[in-house]
Design a protein around this motif. Structure first.
Motif, PDB file in Angstrom:
ATOM      1  N   PRO A   1       0.834  -1.220   0.000  1.00  0.00           N
ATOM      2  CA  PRO A   1       0.000   0.000   0.000  1.00  0.00           C
ATOM      3  C   PRO A   1       0.859   1.256   0.000  1.00  0.00           C
ATOM      4  O   PRO A   1       2.010   1.257   0.439  1.00  0.00           O
ATOM      5  N   LEU A   2       0.289   2.333  -0.502  1.00  0.00           N
ATOM      6  CA  LEU A   2       0.999   3.602  -0.583  1.00  0.00           C
ATOM      7  C   LEU A   2       1.229   4.180   0.808  1.00  0.00           C
ATOM      8  O   LEU A   2       0.290   4.320   1.599  1.00  0.00           O
ATOM      9  N   ARG A   3       2.473   4.506   1.120  1.00  0.00           N
ATOM     10  CA  ARG A   3       2.854   5.112   2.394  1.00  0.00           C
ATOM     11  C   ARG A   3       3.782   6.292   2.093  1.00  0.00           C
ATOM     12  O   ARG A   3       4.993   6.141   1.983  1.00  0.00           O
ATOM     13  N   THR A   4       3.206   7.472   1.947  1.00  0.00           N
ATOM     14  CA  THR A   4       4.021   8.651   1.646  1.00  0.00           C
ATOM     15  C   THR A   4       4.918   9.031   2.811  1.00  0.00           C
ATOM     16  O   THR A   4       5.962   9.664   2.599  1.00  0.00           O
ATOM     17  N   ASP A   5       4.540   8.662   4.028  1.00  0.00           N
ATOM     18  CA  ASP A   5       5.400   8.991   5.167  1.00  0.00           C
ATOM     19  C   ASP A   5       6.721   8.222   5.093  1.00  0.00           C
ATOM     20  O   ASP A   5       7.791   8.770   5.389  1.00  0.00           O
ATOM     21  N   LEU A   6       6.657   6.959   4.670  1.00  0.00           N
ATOM     22  CA  LEU A   6       7.887   6.180   4.525  1.00  0.00           C
ATOM     23  C   LEU A   6       8.742   6.722   3.388  1.00  0.00           C
ATOM     24  O   LEU A   6       9.979   6.822   3.512  1.00  0.00           O
ATOM     25  N   LEU A   7       8.101   7.058   2.274  1.00  0.00           N
ATOM     26  CA  LEU A   7       8.856   7.606   1.148  1.00  0.00           C
ATOM     27  C   LEU A   7       9.559   8.900   1.555  1.00  0.00           C
ATOM     28  O   LEU A   7      10.734   9.123   1.226  1.00  0.00           O
ATOM     29  N   HIS A   8       8.856   9.739   2.283  1.00  0.00           N
ATOM     30  CA  HIS A   8       9.444  11.008   2.721  1.00  0.00           C
ATOM     31  C   HIS A   8      10.614  10.773   3.663  1.00  0.00           C
ATOM     32  O   HIS A   8      11.672  11.417   3.541  1.00  0.00           O
ATOM     33  N   SER A   9      10.479   9.845   4.587  1.00  0.00           N
ATOM     34  CA  SER A   9      11.552   9.578   5.546  1.00  0.00           C
ATOM     35  C   SER A   9      12.798   9.042   4.845  1.00  0.00           C
ATOM     36  O   SER A   9      13.924   9.457   5.150  1.00  0.00           O
ATOM     37  N   VAL A  10      12.616   8.129   3.903  1.00  0.00           N
ATOM     38  CA  VAL A  10      13.771   7.532   3.233  1.00  0.00           C
ATOM     39  C   VAL A  10      14.438   8.538   2.294  1.00  0.00           C
ATOM     40  O   VAL A  10      15.679   8.570   2.192  1.00  0.00           O
ATOM     41  N   VAL A  11      13.652   9.382   1.612  1.00  0.00           N
ATOM     42  CA  VAL A  11      14.255  10.403   0.758  1.00  0.00           C
ATOM     43  C   VAL A  11      15.069  11.380   1.600  1.00  0.00           C
ATOM     44  O   VAL A  11      16.188  11.766   1.237  1.00  0.00           O
ATOM     45  N   ARG A  12      14.550  11.785   2.746  1.00  0.00           N
ATOM     46  CA  ARG A  12      15.309  12.660   3.650  1.00  0.00           C
ATOM     47  C   ARG A  12      16.581  11.968   4.113  1.00  0.00           C
ATOM     48  O   ARG A  12      17.655  12.583   4.188  1.00  0.00           O
ATOM     49  N   TRP A  13      16.495  10.676   4.404  1.00  0.00           N
ATOM     50  CA  TRP A  13      17.669   9.911   4.855  1.00  0.00           C
ATOM     51  C   TRP A  13      18.726   9.846   3.756  1.00  0.00           C
ATOM     52  O   TRP A  13      19.923  10.025   4.023  1.00  0.00           O
ATOM     53  N   GLN A  14      18.302   9.621   2.510  1.00  0.00           N
ATOM     54  CA  GLN A  14      19.257   9.546   1.412  1.00  0.00           C
ATOM     55  C   GLN A  14      19.915  10.896   1.141  1.00  0.00           C
ATOM     56  O   GLN A  14      21.143  10.990   0.976  1.00  0.00           O
ATOM     57  N   LEU A  15      19.115  11.951   1.092  1.00  0.00           N
ATOM     58  CA  LEU A  15      19.674  13.263   0.785  1.00  0.00           C
ATOM     59  C   LEU A  15      20.565  13.767   1.918  1.00  0.00           C
ATOM     60  O   LEU A  15      21.557  14.466   1.672  1.00  0.00           O
ATOM     61  N   ALA A  16      20.226  13.435   3.156  1.00  0.00           N
ATOM     62  CA  ALA A  16      21.071  13.844   4.273  1.00  0.00           C
ATOM     63  C   ALA A  16      22.423  13.140   4.232  1.00  0.00           C
ATOM     64  O   ALA A  16      23.460  13.738   4.534  1.00  0.00           O
ATOM     65  N   ALA A  17      22.424  11.871   3.837  1.00  0.00           N
ATOM     66  CA  ALA A  17      23.679  11.126   3.761  1.00  0.00           C
ATOM     67  C   ALA A  17      24.561  11.640   2.623  1.00  0.00           C
ATOM     68  O   ALA A  17      25.779  11.463   2.655  1.00  0.00           O
ATOM     69  N   ARG A  18      23.960  12.256   1.597  1.00  0.00           N
ATOM     70  CA  ARG A  18      24.732  12.778   0.478  1.00  0.00           C
ATOM     71  C   ARG A  18      25.434  14.087   0.798  1.00  0.00           C
ATOM     72  O   ARG A  18      26.365  14.466   0.092  1.00  0.00           O
ATOM     73  N   ARG A  19      24.984  14.788   1.811  1.00  0.00           N
ATOM     74  CA  ARG A  19      25.546  16.108   2.113  1.00  0.00           C
ATOM     75  C   ARG A  19      26.994  15.977   2.579  1.00  0.00           C
ATOM     76  O   ARG A  19      27.329  15.114   3.387  1.00  0.00           O
ATOM     77  N   ALA A  20      27.836  16.859   2.077  1.00  0.00           N
ATOM     78  CA  ALA A  20      29.256  16.798   2.432  1.00  0.00           C
ATOM     79  C   ALA A  20      29.493  17.244   3.863  1.00  0.00           C
ATOM     80  O   ALA A  20      30.334  16.679   4.574  1.00  0.00           O
ATOM     81  N   GLY A  21      28.766  18.272   4.307  1.00  0.00           N
ATOM     82  CA  GLY A  21      28.935  18.745   5.676  1.00  0.00           C
ATOM     83  C   GLY A  21      30.305  19.343   5.947  1.00  0.00           C
ATOM     84  O   GLY A  21      30.794  19.274   7.079  1.00  0.00           O
ATOM     85  N   ASN A  22      30.945  19.928   4.924  1.00  0.00           N
ATOM     86  CA  ASN A  22      32.287  20.460   5.107  1.00  0.00           C
ATOM     87  C   ASN A  22      32.315  21.981   5.219  1.00  0.00           C
ATOM     88  O   ASN A  22      33.369  22.594   5.092  1.00  0.00           O
ATOM     89  N   GLY A  23      31.158  22.601   5.418  1.00  0.00           N
ATOM     90  CA  GLY A  23      31.135  24.051   5.623  1.00  0.00           C
ATOM     91  C   GLY A  23      31.803  24.420   6.936  1.00  0.00           C
ATOM     92  O   GLY A  23      31.535  23.825   7.974  1.00  0.00           O
ATOM     93  N   ALA A  24      32.687  25.409   6.886  1.00  0.00           N
ATOM     94  CA  ALA A  24      33.430  25.802   8.085  1.00  0.00           C
ATOM     95  C   ALA A  24      33.845  27.256   7.977  1.00  0.00           C
ATOM     96  O   ALA A  24      33.946  27.811   6.877  1.00  0.00           O
ATOM     97  N   SER A  25      34.057  27.877   9.114  1.00  0.00           N
ATOM     98  CA  SER A  25      34.573  29.237   9.176  1.00  0.00           C
ATOM     99  C   SER A  25      35.508  29.348  10.366  1.00  0.00           C
ATOM    100  O   SER A  25      35.444  28.531  11.300  1.00  0.00           O
ATOM    101  N   LYS A  26      36.363  30.361  10.370  1.00  0.00           N
ATOM    102  CA  LYS A  26      37.332  30.543  11.448  1.00  0.00           C
ATOM    103  C   LYS A  26      36.739  31.376  12.573  1.00  0.00           C
ATOM    104  O   LYS A  26      36.148  32.434  12.326  1.00  0.00           O
ATOM    105  N   ASN A  27      36.917  30.914  13.795  1.00  0.00           N
ATOM    106  CA  ASN A  27      36.527  31.719  14.942  1.00  0.00           C
ATOM    107  C   ASN A  27      37.706  32.600  15.366  1.00  0.00           C
ATOM    108  O   ASN A  27      38.758  32.621  14.728  1.00  0.00           O
TER     109      ASN A  27
END
Length: 278
Positions: free
Chosen positions: A90-116
């Motif tokens: 059956p169609l479960r848009t909540d699962l699709l949304h959760s997995v798409v968020r999980w995939q896109l979050a894992a793709r992020r480099a997360g290398n943004g930085a600045s000097k304090n």
């Protein structure tokens, strides 16, 4: 009296927010582009541009049903048995949304930085004496409020990925494949081999079959002829079963699945354990 009235107003607003339906403007753009249509009254209620499918999807999950297998010319050459446990989720848009968020979050480099202020070069000397200048006291020229100073509360390298249950990921893949099958946008093909590697001939085949944003799913890496033919077509992508994922299934409107890849897909996504229906 003012406190009681304010509490009642706040409760009314909360009730109004919880009863508001999902609107199309708030739906993820990925789901809108993948063919899921949102209604202002019931959320997901219909599918955009469904196609006719010659299979019986009213069977129970323990049964199997058959689907036609065609060649690149669109001629039916055989049939294949599909497990309803995989292709009738059956169609479960909540699962699709959760997995798409999980995939896109894992793709992020997360290398943004600045000097304090401690990372910026210089600033070790007090710029001027503490008292008697008429200016506010300063201890360094590299403070965040100074020109050329460090960044206060700036970004730091981080990992955006998060954990998601394996059963949830598997069920979301079954939901995505089942939804594409219900839309009539799954085509089972006898073989992925092409007569040549010409892009013009592949475009003619795609146009003849009426495909849009096609993804070819194979049991092993796609043949070299197909890979070379689709290398400069942005909306055609070959993908082995090992790389099957929810995001690519939703991005591509039509799925072309090789006959030999179906057993591998079902073996990979078949529910295991006691609760096989979840």
């Amino acid at each position: 009296l003012k406190t009681v009235a304010g509490s009642a107003l706040f409760a009314g607003r909360c009730a109004l927010r919880t009863t508001l339906p999902v609107s199309c403007s708030s739906a993820p753009s990925l789901f809108r582009s993948s063919g899921l249509q949102f209604s202002s009254s019931t959320g997901v209620n219909s599918i955009v541009q469904p196609r006719e499918f010659a299979g019986d999807l009213s069977l129970s999950q323990d049964d199997t049903f058959s689907a036609p297998v065609v060649d690149w010319h669109g001629n039916t050459v055989s049939e294949i048995d599909l497990s309803a446990r995989i292709w009738k989720e059956p169609l479960r848009t909540d699962l699709l949304h959760s997995v798409v968020r999980w995939q896109l979050a894992a793709r992020r480099a997360g290398n943004g930085a600045s000097k304090n202020r401690s990372m910026v070069r210089g600033g070790g000397k007090k710029p001027f004496r503490q008292k008697g200048t008429g200016h506010a006291r300063q201890g360094t020229i590299r403070a965040p409020h100074m020109k050329g100073g460090g960044k206060a509360h700036g970004p730091v390298p981080r990992d955006f990925s998060f954990l998601l249950n394996k059963r949830v990921r598997q069920m979301a893949q079954r939901v995505a494949l089942s939804q594409r099958l219900r839309e009539g946008r799954v085509l089972f093909i006898e073989s992925a081999a092409l007569p040549d590697h010409k892009t013009k001939n592949l475009l003619a085949i795609i146009d003849n079959l009426g495909l849009e944003r096609m993804m070819l799913i194979t049991d092993k890496p796609a043949p070299e002829e197909f890979t070379r033919a689709c290398s400069n077509i942005p909306y055609v992508k070959p993908l082995p079963v090992a790389g099957l994922n929810v995001y690519d299934v939703l991005r591509h409107h039509d799925l072309v699945i090789c006959k030999d890849a179906v057993p591998a897909i079902e073996d990979r996504l078949m529910p295991k354990g006691k609760n096989k229906n979840h």
